[in-house]
Design an enzyme around this catalytic site. Sequence first.
Site, PDB file in Angstrom:
ATOM      1  N   SER A  67      69.194 -15.582   8.228  1.00  0.00           N
ATOM      2  CA  SER A  67      67.889 -15.693   7.574  1.00  0.00           C
ATOM      3  C   SER A  67      67.079 -14.394   7.700  1.00  0.00           C
ATOM      4  CB  SER A  67      67.108 -16.841   8.230  1.00  0.00           C
ATOM      5  OG  SER A  67      65.727 -16.710   7.991  1.00  0.00           O
ATOM      6  N   ASN A  68      66.643 -13.881   6.551  1.00  0.00           N
ATOM      7  CA  ASN A  68      65.767 -12.701   6.559  1.00  0.00           C
ATOM      8  C   ASN A  68      64.416 -13.033   7.163  1.00  0.00           C
ATOM      9  OD1 ASN A  68      67.367 -10.610   5.179  1.00  0.00           O
ATOM     10  ND2 ASN A  68      67.365 -12.085   3.492  1.00  0.00           N
TER      11      ASN A  68
END
Length: 319
Positions: A67-68
């Site tokens: 996840s960014n």
Amino acid sequence: MPAPIGMSPLHRLPGLSRLLSLDLWVKRDDLLPMPGGGNKIRKMHAIMAGVRADGYTALVSTGGVQSNHARAVALTAAAEGLRCTLVLHGVPGEPVAGRGNALLARLAGANVTVVAAQDVAATLEHVMDNLRAAGERPVLIPGGGHCVAGTTAYVKAFDESFRQMSAHSWCPEQIILASGTGATQAGLAVGVQRHGLAARVTGISVARRNPRGGQAVRDAITDYLEYHGYAPSHIDVDFRDGWIGEGYERATGVVLDAIALAASADGLVLDPTYTGKAFTALLDMARSGELPPGSRVLFWHTGGLLNLMASNYFTESII
Ligand SMILES: Cc1ncc(COP(=O)(O)O)c(C=O)c1O
């Protein structure tokens, strides 16, 4: 305190414009000032204004292993001297990948737990209780930075791009971006309407099918309008689920070809999870004639470099 967000560049893509017979420009949110960049940086910046004002001492959030958003939370916490716990959904017990976003979150000192998707909510509750018991003031930041502050960040991002476009005397007829939880698309759609532009904002789904995906964008717009006390307003939402391929984080050969094309034609680096799919849609829309020759198109680059670097695609040399 991290660097102020500043502006991301907006520029024309001469190589791709020529190849596609378009007037194609790009908004470079991949270059926002944090390692890995991306749209989650703008959202996090907006969310942190509230976190600071309320005196929280610990950030808690969730997302996938790559996840960014989770990486943005971890690096922000480190930069601001706050504790950070991430509850990531993946295969429990599997070592957290030492690559990409997961690597940066770990290096930033976040406490990372990986659980099955159905256990995320209960684990988050448990983490919040434990932090409170330890005397911390924890704040739970929604996965993906999906909240009114995140949408507001993208209304403002559109203001920023509008100033840049005006300076170039250029205005898009079509905006294309990768869309997931929908807040980025929602903010841009509101921004376009607010400036009285006729540009269509098209979100290319990276995972969700319609009607759920499109409804999430509409809900984010409604939440934004309600929160800020604006009158309800009809805003067209164009959320397309035709380029998901085999699912989230899975790229087909056409997506990999699109990534290679963008990099070779203009040095524009896309990724297999998000922007590669959105750009594949843009190519198909150009080839089908939906974007007629000469169309003014803005590709809103939302980041994803770390997803490319963490993936196993392109492991065979193509040189
Ligand atoms: C690189 C990148 N692009 C696009 C998106 C989608 O943004 P949103 O969740 O606001 O739709 C994400 C979300 O994870 C992302 O990390």
